[in-house]
Design a protein around this motif. Structure first.
Motif, PDB file in Angstrom:
ATOM      1  N   ALA A  55       0.822  -1.206   0.000  1.00 54.24           N
ATOM      2  CA  ALA A  55       0.000   0.000   0.000  1.00 54.24           C
ATOM      3  C   ALA A  55       0.857   1.257   0.000  1.00 54.24           C
ATOM      4  O   ALA A  55       0.577   2.221  -0.729  1.00 54.24           O
ATOM      5  CB  ALA A  55      -0.929  -0.002   1.219  1.00 54.24           C
ATOM      6  N   VAL A  56       1.922   1.273   0.809  1.00 54.81           N
ATOM      7  CA  VAL A  56       2.807   2.434   0.874  1.00 54.81           C
ATOM      8  C   VAL A  56       3.447   2.698  -0.493  1.00 54.81           C
ATOM      9  O   VAL A  56       3.532   3.847  -0.948  1.00 54.81           O
ATOM     10  CB  VAL A  56       3.889   2.224   1.961  1.00 54.81           C
ATOM     11  N   ALA A  57       3.868   1.629  -1.159  1.00 47.75           N
ATOM     12  CA  ALA A  57       4.438   1.785  -2.503  1.00 47.75           C
ATOM     13  C   ALA A  57       3.420   2.384  -3.460  1.00 47.75           C
ATOM     14  O   ALA A  57       3.762   3.224  -4.313  1.00 47.75           O
ATOM     15  CB  ALA A  57       4.928   0.432  -3.022  1.00 47.75           C
ATOM     16  N   ASN A  58       2.161   1.990  -3.313  1.00 51.69           N
ATOM     17  CA  ASN A  58       1.131   2.511  -4.209  1.00 51.69           C
ATOM     18  C   ASN A  58       0.810   3.970  -3.928  1.00 51.69           C
ATOM     19  O   ASN A  58       0.546   4.748  -4.858  1.00 51.69           O
ATOM     20  CB  ASN A  58      -0.135   1.659  -4.097  1.00 51.69           C
ATOM     21  N   PHE A  59       0.821   4.364  -2.653  1.00 54.31           N
ATOM     22  CA  PHE A  59       0.607   5.781  -2.350  1.00 54.31           C
ATOM     23  C   PHE A  59       1.701   6.632  -3.018  1.00 54.31           C
ATOM     24  O   PHE A  59       1.424   7.701  -3.558  1.00 54.31           O
ATOM     25  CB  PHE A  59       0.609   6.013  -0.839  1.00 54.31           C
ATOM     26  N   LEU A  62       1.031   6.723  -6.826  1.00 53.29           N
ATOM     27  CA  LEU A  62      -0.075   7.610  -7.180  1.00 53.29           C
ATOM     28  C   LEU A  62       0.317   9.076  -7.027  1.00 53.29           C
ATOM     29  O   LEU A  62      -0.086   9.927  -7.829  1.00 53.29           O
ATOM     30  CB  LEU A  62      -1.293   7.285  -6.314  1.00 53.29           C
ATOM     31  N   LYS A  63       1.120   9.370  -6.004  1.00 59.41           N
ATOM     32  CA  LYS A  63       1.594  10.749  -5.825  1.00 59.41           C
ATOM     33  C   LYS A  63       2.407  11.197  -7.021  1.00 59.41           C
ATOM     34  O   LYS A  63       2.291  12.341  -7.489  1.00 59.41           O
ATOM     35  CB  LYS A  63       2.422  10.854  -4.547  1.00 59.41           C
ATOM     36  N   GLU A  64       3.231  10.293  -7.555  1.00 60.21           N
ATOM     37  CA  GLU A  64       4.028  10.613  -8.746  1.00 60.21           C
ATOM     38  C   GLU A  64       3.136  10.993  -9.925  1.00 60.21           C
ATOM     39  O   GLU A  64       3.547  11.781 -10.797  1.00 60.21           O
ATOM     40  CB  GLU A  64       4.889   9.417  -9.148  1.00 60.21           C
ATOM     41  N   HIS A  65       1.921  10.438  -9.954  1.00 62.96           N
ATOM     42  CA  HIS A  65       0.990  10.714 -11.054  1.00 62.96           C
ATOM     43  C   HIS A  65      -0.008  11.812 -10.701  1.00 62.96           C
ATOM     44  O   HIS A  65      -1.023  11.989 -11.394  1.00 62.96           O
ATOM     45  CB  HIS A  65       0.252   9.425 -11.441  1.00 62.96           C
ATOM     46  N   GLY A  66       0.271  12.541  -9.630  1.00 61.89           N
ATOM     47  CA  GLY A  66      -0.560  13.691  -9.288  1.00 61.89           C
ATOM     48  C   GLY A  66      -1.897  13.356  -8.662  1.00 61.89           C
ATOM     49  O   GLY A  66      -2.809  14.190  -8.670  1.00 61.89           O
ATOM     50  N   ILE A  67      -2.026  12.140  -8.139  1.00 66.01           N
ATOM     51  CA  ILE A  67      -3.293  11.732  -7.533  1.00 66.01           C
ATOM     52  C   ILE A  67      -3.201  11.905  -6.018  1.00 66.01           C
ATOM     53  O   ILE A  67      -2.321  11.335  -5.370  1.00 66.01           O
ATOM     54  CB  ILE A  67      -3.628  10.276  -7.901  1.00 66.01           C
ATOM     55  N   ARG A  68      -4.099  12.684  -5.476  1.00 70.15           N
ATOM     56  CA  ARG A  68      -4.061  13.017  -4.054  1.00 70.15           C
ATOM     57  C   ARG A  68      -4.707  11.904  -3.229  1.00 70.15           C
ATOM     58  O   ARG A  68      -5.772  11.386  -3.578  1.00 70.15           O
ATOM     59  CB  ARG A  68      -4.786  14.340  -3.815  1.00 70.15           C
ATOM     60  N   THR A  69      -4.052  11.554  -2.127  1.00 67.29           N
ATOM     61  CA  THR A  69      -4.569  10.539  -1.206  1.00 67.29           C
ATOM     62  C   THR A  69      -4.511  11.088   0.217  1.00 67.29           C
ATOM     63  O   THR A  69      -4.000  12.178   0.450  1.00 67.29           O
ATOM     64  CB  THR A  69      -3.731   9.246  -1.271  1.00 67.29           C
ATOM     65  N   HIS A  70      -5.012  10.293   1.157  1.00 73.97           N
ATOM     66  CA  HIS A  70      -4.967  10.736   2.553  1.00 73.97           C
ATOM     67  C   HIS A  70      -3.696  10.288   3.267  1.00 73.97           C
ATOM     68  O   HIS A  70      -3.537  10.535   4.465  1.00 73.97           O
ATOM     69  CB  HIS A  70      -6.199  10.240   3.304  1.00 73.97           C
ATOM     70  N   PHE A  71      -2.773   9.653   2.578  1.00 72.79           N
ATOM     71  CA  PHE A  71      -1.572   9.092   3.182  1.00 72.79           C
ATOM     72  C   PHE A  71      -0.648  10.187   3.705  1.00 72.79           C
ATOM     73  O   PHE A  71      -0.399  11.189   3.029  1.00 72.79           O
ATOM     74  CB  PHE A  71      -0.830   8.249   2.147  1.00 72.79           C
ATOM     75  N   LEU A  72      -0.104   9.985   4.918  1.00 69.08           N
ATOM     76  CA  LEU A  72       0.871  10.907   5.494  1.00 69.08           C
ATOM     77  C   LEU A  72       2.254  10.277   5.587  1.00 69.08           C
ATOM     78  O   LEU A  72       3.223  10.832   5.085  1.00 69.08           O
ATOM     79  CB  LEU A  72       0.413  11.375   6.881  1.00 69.08           C
ATOM     80  N   GLN A 189      -8.364   6.715 -13.561  1.00 65.80           N
ATOM     81  CA  GLN A 189      -6.956   7.121 -13.496  1.00 65.80           C
ATOM     82  C   GLN A 189      -6.149   6.201 -12.585  1.00 65.80           C
ATOM     83  O   GLN A 189      -5.047   5.756 -12.937  1.00 65.80           O
ATOM     84  CB  GLN A 189      -6.855   8.567 -12.997  1.00 65.80           C
ATOM     85  N   ILE A 190      -6.687   5.919 -11.389  1.00 65.14           N
ATOM     86  CA  ILE A 190      -5.963   5.074 -10.436  1.00 65.14           C
ATOM     87  C   ILE A 190      -5.845   3.654 -10.972  1.00 65.14           C
ATOM     88  O   ILE A 190      -4.786   3.021 -10.878  1.00 65.14           O
ATOM     89  CB  ILE A 190      -6.659   5.107  -9.061  1.00 65.14           C
ATOM     90  N   ASP A 191      -6.934   3.151 -11.544  1.00 62.70           N
ATOM     91  CA  ASP A 191      -6.902   1.819 -12.156  1.00 62.70           C
ATOM     92  C   ASP A 191      -5.824   1.758 -13.222  1.00 62.70           C
ATOM     93  O   ASP A 191      -5.044   0.793 -13.303  1.00 62.70           O
ATOM     94  CB  ASP A 191      -8.279   1.507 -12.751  1.00 62.70           C
ATOM     95  N   ASP A 192      -5.722   2.795 -14.038  1.00 65.53           N
ATOM     96  CA  ASP A 192      -4.739   2.810 -15.123  1.00 65.53           C
ATOM     97  C   ASP A 192      -3.308   2.782 -14.574  1.00 65.53           C
ATOM     98  O   ASP A 192      -2.456   2.033 -15.076  1.00 65.53           O
ATOM     99  CB  ASP A 192      -4.949   4.061 -15.988  1.00 65.53           C
ATOM    100  N   GLU A 219     -11.794  19.004  -2.162  1.00 69.27           N
ATOM    101  CA  GLU A 219     -11.262  18.119  -3.204  1.00 69.27           C
ATOM    102  C   GLU A 219     -11.542  16.660  -2.865  1.00 69.27           C
ATOM    103  O   GLU A 219     -11.458  16.260  -1.700  1.00 69.27           O
ATOM    104  CB  GLU A 219      -9.749  18.323  -3.363  1.00 69.27           C
ATOM    105  N   ILE A 220     -11.872  15.872  -3.875  1.00 67.50           N
ATOM    106  CA  ILE A 220     -12.101  14.442  -3.686  1.00 67.50           C
ATOM    107  C   ILE A 220     -10.757  13.723  -3.719  1.00 67.50           C
ATOM    108  O   ILE A 220      -9.954  13.927  -4.633  1.00 67.50           O
ATOM    109  CB  ILE A 220     -13.063  13.894  -4.747  1.00 67.50           C
ATOM    110  N   ILE A 221     -10.510  12.907  -2.697  1.00 66.84           N
ATOM    111  CA  ILE A 221      -9.212  12.237  -2.552  1.00 66.84           C
ATOM    112  C   ILE A 221      -9.429  10.748  -2.314  1.00 66.84           C
ATOM    113  O   ILE A 221     -10.492  10.317  -1.846  1.00 66.84           O
ATOM    114  CB  ILE A 221      -8.394  12.842  -1.395  1.00 66.84           C
ATOM    115  N   LEU A 222      -8.406   9.962  -2.626  1.00 71.99           N
ATOM    116  CA  LEU A 222      -8.426   8.528  -2.341  1.00 71.99           C
ATOM    117  C   LEU A 222      -8.198   8.302  -0.851  1.00 71.99           C
ATOM    118  O   LEU A 222      -7.289   8.894  -0.257  1.00 71.99           O
ATOM    119  CB  LEU A 222      -7.337   7.822  -3.134  1.00 71.99           C
TER     120      LEU A 222
END
Length: 322
Positions: A55-59, A62-72, A189-192, A219-222
């Motif tokens: 999961a950490v690797a995926n956060f 996704l950050k590299e692709h500009g997708i915002r998540t709740h991960f800190l 986007q996330i699926d891709d 903003e809507i976030i993962l």
């Protein structure tokens, strides 16, 4: 956010308010759950850490692709710290239109293909969904790819989550047309991103689920986690790398059908029969498989596990003997 029978434990470090996110910690446990039964009676040692690292690797991906998540941040070996949103249950009127800093009470299901074990086959047979809804003109066969990713919705906060239409989902979550469009756009986007990474490491990304929230700024976030073997279905060739192995074992007693019956007849969850443990000889190769999957996915030989192919061979040997 996890339910009380989730395989992740939640610690609230700082509670969210109407206007500001809080802070939470997820502890990824070695428990597993299948067929909406809840926690099964045994554990898979090492599963929690393996999926947390995935999961950490995926956060990060996704950050590299500009997708915002709740991960800190990552709290090794099996915890993450994240922005905690409010959970406003529509069933008791807590959710309101234009709410911010809250969980969207939906699970967003996506499908790239229909592997053996996909619930889509049962739902096609029962008439719950149509070929048209999947973009198909004829009955699919197991392993068929869909012409395009298909998005479906389920409830999130009910005792047993149920599939609902897009219009029902928008009404349940009190989303505007623009917000619903954004949820679907983010899902694709996330699926891709995950599908391309899976292909890069030799895996097929078949289906899965995402959860979203509305941050304090609107903003809507993962939220929750995405792209692990608990939320998503990955295959190596025709082999399911994840808990489908355990689903297949408990399908011998039609556990999925039993759970649907208990839920439909409103049998209290604490009255459901206790399950027997999985065969003990199945657990060690499952541990090895989860670790090998994470090492393949992250490129980090954390445990120096055998190859994913070799661990799958070990799982198959046990499957043939039980």
């Amino acid at each position: 956010m996890p339910k009380k029978w989730s395989t992740k434990n939640l610690t609230v470090v700082q509670a969210p308010t109407d206007n500001a996110e809080g802070i939470g910690i997820f502890d990824f446990t070695d428990d597993y759950s299948i067929f909406h039964y809840g926690k099964m009676p045994d554990k898979i040692p090492g599963k929690g850490e393996a999926l947390c690292r995935m999961a950490v690797a995926n956060f990060a991906l996704l950050k590299e692709h500009g997708i915002r998540t709740h991960f800190l941040r990552f709290l090794p070996p099996n915890r993450i710290e994240f922005q905690l949103l409010r959970v406003l249950d529509p069933a008791d009127g807590a959710l309101y239109r234009n709410a911010r800093n809250c969980l969207i009470p939906l699970q967003v299901i996506f499908r790239n293909s229909l592997p053996p074990g996909s619930s889509a086959f049962r739902r096609l047979d029962s008439g719950e969904i149509s070929l048209e809804s999947l973009g198909l003109t004829k009955m699919p066969k197991p392993a068929d790819r869909l012409p395009r990713p298909v998005i479906e919705f389920t409830t999130k906060l009910e005792e047993i989550d149920r599939f609902i239409t897009e219009d029902e989902a928008k009404d349940v979550a009190l989303l505007s047309d623009a917000q619903m469009d954004r949820v679907k756009q983010l899902t694709i986007q996330i699926d891709d991103v995950l599908t391309k990474h899976a292909s890069k490491v030799g895996l097929d990304h078949s289906d899965g689920k995402f959860e979203f929230g509305i941050a304090a700024d609107g903003e809507i976030i993962l939220v929750d986690t995405a792209g692990t073997a608990d939320e998503n279905r990955f295959l190596l060739g025709d082999f399911h790398v994840g808990k489908q192995i355990l689903r297949d074992y408990y399908a011998r007693i039609d556990l999925g059908g039993q759970v649907r019956h208990w839920a439909a007849t409103k049998v209290p969850r604490d009255s459901w029969p206790k399950m027997e443990k999985a065969p003990p000889q199945l657990i060690p190769p499952m541990t090895a498989m989860y670790r090998a999957l994470t090492e393949r996915w992250t490129g980090d030989p954390i445990w120096k596990e055998a190859s994913l192919e070799d661990t799958i061979t070990s799982v198959k040997r046990v499957q043939e003997s039980i």
